[in-house]
Write a protein that holds these residues in place. Structure first.
Motif, short mmCIF file in Angstrom:
data_model
loop_
_atom_site.label_atom_id
_atom_site.label_comp_id
_atom_site.label_asym_id
_atom_site.label_seq_id
_atom_site.Cartn_x
_atom_site.Cartn_y
_atom_site.Cartn_z
N ARG A 1 0.84 -1.20 0.00
CA ARG A 1 0.00 0.00 0.00
C ARG A 1 0.87 1.25 0.00
NH1 ARG A 1 -3.13 2.52 4.98
NH2 ARG A 1 -4.08 4.28 3.90
N GLY B 1 -13.97 2.52 -8.70
CA GLY B 1 -14.79 1.46 -8.13
C GLY B 1 -14.40 0.08 -8.63
N GLU C 1 -11.58 -2.40 -6.91
CA GLU C 1 -11.86 -3.37 -5.85
C GLU C 1 -12.08 -4.77 -6.42
OE1 GLU C 1 -14.66 -2.22 -2.81
OE2 GLU C 1 -14.48 -0.15 -3.46
N SER D 1 -6.31 1.30 0.27
CA SER D 1 -7.43 1.08 1.18
C SER D 1 -8.67 1.79 0.65
CB SER D 1 -7.08 1.61 2.58
OG SER D 1 -7.01 3.02 2.54
N ARG D 2 -9.80 1.53 1.30
CA ARG D 2 -11.06 2.16 0.90
C ARG D 2 -10.94 3.69 1.03
NH1 ARG D 2 -16.31 0.19 0.62
NH2 ARG D 2 -15.50 -1.76 1.45
N SER D 3 -10.32 4.17 2.10
CA SER D 3 -10.19 5.62 2.27
C SER D 3 -9.26 6.22 1.21
CB SER D 3 -9.68 5.97 3.67
OG SER D 3 -8.39 5.46 3.87
N ASP D 4 -8.24 5.47 0.80
CA ASP D 4 -7.36 5.94 -0.28
C ASP D 4 -8.15 6.09 -1.57
OD1 ASP D 4 -5.21 5.74 1.49
OD2 ASP D 4 -4.62 3.75 0.76
N ARG D 5 -8.97 5.09 -1.87
CA ARG D 5 -9.77 5.14 -3.10
C ARG D 5 -10.82 6.24 -3.05
NH1 ARG D 5 -9.42 -0.45 -2.26
NH2 ARG D 5 -11.56 -0.49 -1.50
N GLN D 6 -11.41 6.48 -1.87
CA GLN D 6 -12.39 7.55 -1.74
C GLN D 6 -11.74 8.91 -1.94
OE1 GLN D 6 -14.09 6.80 2.11
NE2 GLN D 6 -15.65 5.40 1.31
#
Length: 185
Positions: A36, A104, A107, A118-123
């Protein structure tokens, strides 16, 4: 050999396998953390290159994304190339929708190399796309610089905790495996 000896041998073998499995899981978590960090560093380079393409080379978004995507490798490069391909056929207002849709897809496991973000990185990355494509170049540059600052802070934090976090994941895997083995025996 008696059945008790065989049973004891199977229990010991099971305990060893539990310890190895849990240790492997801990090590894989440490590897994921390092991966990551590496991908965030790559993303930082790519966003910096994107800024250069937009501001200094005066490239359109599809051209800029394609140029940056061709310079790197991995899932982030594939993301930039897919966005460039789809953005060429769309109007500028729809760029953020394409960007968010492609993020999206990061994932999913469709035979492609999966991202370690991570999800927060992608957001956070998806939020960047909302400000590209419809603003003037100066505003795009400011938004890219703001995102780069946020990314720098996150990378510095991950680097600062890398050694202790990786050691923690590995140790917890081993100790958790030993704990489970003791309980099961």
């Amino acid at each position: 050999m008696s059945s008790k000896t065989i049973l004891l041998g199977l229990r010991c073998l099971g305990a060893v396998l539990v310890v190895l499995g849990a240790s492997g899981f801990g090590i894989s978590m440490a590897v994921q953390y390092t991966k990551r960090l590496s991908q965030l560093e790559q993303l930082r380079r790519m966003i910096f290159l994107l800024k250069g393409q937009i501001v200094y080379a005066n490239a359109s978004l599809p051209e800029a994304f394609e140029a940056v995507g061709k310079r790197e490798q991995g899932p982030l490069s594939a993301l930039f190339l897919r966005v460039a391909e789809q953005a060429e056929t769309l109007e500028e207002e729809n760029f953020s929708a394409v960007w968010e849709q492609e993020i999206g897809k990061m994932e999913e496991k469709n035979g492609r190399e999966q991202s370690a973000l991570s999800r927060s990185d992608r957001q956070s990355l998806a939020g960047l796309g909302r400000h590209l494509g419809f603003l003037d170049r100066e505003m795009q540059e400011r938004n890219l610089l703001l995102y780069l600052e946020e990314l720098d802070e996150q990378i510095a934090q991950l680097r600062g905790h890398r050694q202790e976090t990786c050691r923690l994941y590995t140790s917890l895997g081993v100790m958790g495996g030993i704990f489970l083995a003791v309980i099961l025996i």
